[in-house]
Design a protein around this motif. Structure first.
Motif, short mmCIF file in Angstrom:
data_model
loop_
_atom_site.label_atom_id
_atom_site.label_comp_id
_atom_site.label_asym_id
_atom_site.label_seq_id
_atom_site.Cartn_x
_atom_site.Cartn_y
_atom_site.Cartn_z
N ARG A 124 5.53 5.55 7.13
CA ARG A 124 6.11 4.27 6.73
C ARG A 124 6.97 4.47 5.47
O ARG A 124 6.64 5.28 4.61
CB ARG A 124 5.00 3.26 6.47
N PRO A 125 8.07 3.74 5.34
CA PRO A 125 8.97 3.91 4.19
C PRO A 125 8.30 3.49 2.87
O PRO A 125 7.23 2.86 2.88
CB PRO A 125 10.14 2.97 4.51
N PRO A 126 8.91 3.82 1.74
CA PRO A 126 8.34 3.44 0.44
C PRO A 126 8.08 1.94 0.33
O PRO A 126 8.84 1.12 0.84
CB PRO A 126 9.42 3.88 -0.56
N ASN A 127 6.98 1.62 -0.33
CA ASN A 127 6.56 0.24 -0.62
C ASN A 127 6.18 -0.57 0.60
O ASN A 127 6.05 -1.79 0.53
CB ASN A 127 7.63 -0.49 -1.45
N LYS A 128 5.98 0.11 1.73
CA LYS A 128 5.37 -0.55 2.88
C LYS A 128 3.85 -0.41 2.75
O LYS A 128 3.32 0.04 1.74
CB LYS A 128 5.87 0.06 4.18
N GLU A 129 3.14 -0.80 3.79
CA GLU A 129 1.69 -0.87 3.75
C GLU A 129 1.01 0.48 3.98
O GLU A 129 1.57 1.37 4.62
CB GLU A 129 1.20 -1.85 4.82
N SER A 130 -0.21 0.60 3.45
CA SER A 130 -1.10 1.70 3.80
C SER A 130 -2.16 1.14 4.73
O SER A 130 -2.84 0.16 4.39
CB SER A 130 -1.76 2.30 2.56
N CYS A 131 -2.29 1.73 5.91
CA CYS A 131 -3.29 1.29 6.88
C CYS A 131 -4.14 2.48 7.29
O CYS A 131 -3.62 3.58 7.51
CB CYS A 131 -2.62 0.67 8.10
N LEU A 132 -5.45 2.26 7.40
CA LEU A 132 -6.39 3.34 7.62
C LEU A 132 -7.18 3.14 8.90
O LEU A 132 -7.49 2.01 9.28
CB LEU A 132 -7.37 3.44 6.44
N TRP A 133 -7.52 4.27 9.54
CA TRP A 133 -8.34 4.20 10.75
C TRP A 133 -9.69 3.58 10.44
O TRP A 133 -10.19 2.73 11.16
CB TRP A 133 -8.51 5.60 11.33
N GLY A 134 -10.31 4.04 9.34
CA GLY A 134 -11.63 3.54 8.95
C GLY A 134 -11.65 3.21 7.47
O GLY A 134 -10.95 2.32 7.00
N GLY A 135 -12.47 3.98 6.70
CA GLY A 135 -12.60 3.74 5.28
C GLY A 135 -11.62 4.56 4.46
O GLY A 135 -10.66 5.13 4.98
N GLY A 140 -4.71 7.93 8.07
CA GLY A 140 -3.97 6.69 7.92
C GLY A 140 -2.52 6.92 7.56
O GLY A 140 -2.06 8.06 7.43
N THR A 141 -1.80 5.84 7.40
CA THR A 141 -0.44 5.90 6.88
C THR A 141 -0.53 5.56 5.40
O THR A 141 -0.74 4.40 5.03
CB THR A 141 0.49 4.91 7.61
N TYR A 142 -0.41 6.57 4.57
CA TYR A 142 -0.56 6.42 3.12
C TYR A 142 0.83 6.40 2.49
O TYR A 142 1.48 7.44 2.36
CB TYR A 142 -1.40 7.56 2.56
N THR A 143 1.30 5.23 2.15
CA THR A 143 2.69 5.10 1.71
C THR A 143 2.86 5.35 0.22
O THR A 143 1.94 5.18 -0.58
CB THR A 143 3.24 3.70 2.03
N MET A 144 4.07 5.76 -0.13
CA MET A 144 4.46 5.86 -1.53
C MET A 144 4.98 4.50 -1.99
O MET A 144 5.41 3.69 -1.17
CB MET A 144 5.54 6.92 -1.70
N GLY A 145 4.94 4.26 -3.28
CA GLY A 145 5.43 2.99 -3.77
C GLY A 145 5.44 2.95 -5.29
O GLY A 145 4.93 3.85 -5.96
N SER A 146 6.03 1.90 -5.84
CA SER A 146 6.11 1.75 -7.29
C SER A 146 6.41 0.30 -7.62
O SER A 146 6.61 -0.53 -6.73
CB SER A 146 7.22 2.64 -7.86
N ARG A 147 6.47 0.01 -8.91
CA ARG A 147 6.90 -1.32 -9.35
C ARG A 147 8.35 -1.30 -9.83
O ARG A 147 8.84 -2.26 -10.41
CB ARG A 147 5.96 -1.84 -10.44
N GLN A 149 12.30 -1.52 -9.08
CA GLN A 149 13.02 -2.34 -8.12
C GLN A 149 13.59 -1.48 -6.99
O GLN A 149 14.39 -0.58 -7.23
CB GLN A 149 14.17 -3.09 -8.82
N GLY A 150 13.14 -1.71 -5.76
CA GLY A 150 13.81 -1.15 -4.60
C GLY A 150 13.47 0.26 -4.19
O GLY A 150 14.17 0.83 -3.35
N GLY A 151 12.40 0.85 -4.72
CA GLY A 151 12.08 2.20 -4.28
C GLY A 151 10.98 2.85 -5.11
O GLY A 151 10.20 2.16 -5.77
N CYS A 152 10.93 4.17 -5.07
CA CYS A 152 9.91 4.91 -5.82
C CYS A 152 10.42 6.32 -6.09
O CYS A 152 11.41 6.77 -5.51
CB CYS A 152 8.59 4.96 -5.06
N HIS A 153 9.72 7.03 -6.96
CA HIS A 153 10.08 8.41 -7.28
C HIS A 153 9.29 9.38 -6.40
O HIS A 153 8.13 9.13 -6.06
CB HIS A 153 9.79 8.72 -8.75
N ILE A 154 9.93 10.49 -6.07
CA ILE A 154 9.27 11.58 -5.37
C ILE A 154 9.50 12.87 -6.14
O ILE A 154 10.47 12.99 -6.90
CB ILE A 154 9.79 11.75 -3.93
N LEU A 155 8.60 13.81 -5.96
CA LEU A 155 8.73 15.15 -6.53
C LEU A 155 8.97 16.12 -5.40
O LEU A 155 8.14 16.24 -4.49
CB LEU A 155 7.46 15.53 -7.30
#
Length: 208
Positions: A124-135, A140-147, A149-155
């Motif tokens: 999933r693209p940055p700042n979308k949801e993280s959804c998990l099979w279980g706990g 799951g889909t573990y998304t990147m994100g930030s506060r 505006q409009g994106g996030c940083h990657i290394l």
């Protein structure tokens, strides 16, 4: 860390699903060592780590996961979002069902090695949801994100830090995730975003 899932290895380090191990795509794999020589797509083309949001307890989709989604969303990664988001406030969940306890969310328990607290992937693209099979320790889909505006940083694996916009080209978001339906060596269905998360798939797409 840019990882995918448990790689078919149990808690004792035994390979219990060779197929899952062969479908690992990210730089880091649970219970395995990665060296620079393993990044065949090039260190400047491969994401090593990504920014995540610390949960504020307000139902933001990029910090509070939806847990216990089971298999259906693996075959359509956007399903969890469509079924649970608030249509009037698309950056927030409609309710708190299955969002876990306060310490099961992004930015909590920083020393815990479970995926919820340490992992990201390029489904999933940055700042979308993280959804998990279980706990909080499940696939799951573990998304990147930030506060920001409009994106996030990657290394990147070569040490470069880059800002990625939420609108990065991310391919077919209704295509099943590769650990569930793909074959080893298959090109990521998630466009440029997916290719950047692949260390040895011969997907040498660049941000430049």
């Amino acid at each position: 860390m840019q990882t995918t899932h448990t790689g078919g290895v149990d808690g004792e380090g035994n390979v219990v699903d060779a197929g899952a191990k062969s479908r690992q795509r990210g730089v880091f794999e649970s219970r395995y060592t990665t060296r620079f020589r393993d990044i065949l797509d090039g260190t400047s083309n491969t994401i090593a780590c990504g920014e995540i949001v610390t949960d504020a307890g307000n139902l933001e989709i990029n910090s509070q996961p939806k847990m216990n989604q089971q298999d259906p969303f693996f075959f359509d990664p956007e399903l969890c979002y469509r079924d649970n988001v608030d249509p009037n406030r698309p950056q927030f969940w409609a309710n708190a069902n299955d969002t876990g306890a306060a310490d099961q969310r992004r930015g909590k328990r920083w020393a815990d090695g479970r995926p919820m607290f340490t992992s990201v992937n390029t489904v999933r693209p940055p700042n979308k949801e993280s959804c998990l099979w279980g706990g909080d320790g499940s696939d799951g889909t573990y998304t990147m994100g930030s506060r920001h505006q409009g994106g996030c940083h990657i290394l990147m694996a070569d040490g470069a830090v880059k800002f990625i916009t939420d609108s990065i080209e991310a391919g077919n978001q209704n295509r099943a995730t590769l650990p569930k339906a793909g074959q080893p060596g298959e090109e990521s269905p998630y466009g440029l975003w997916g290719a950047l998360g692949t260390k040895a798939g011969k997907e040498t797409k660049s941000l430049e």
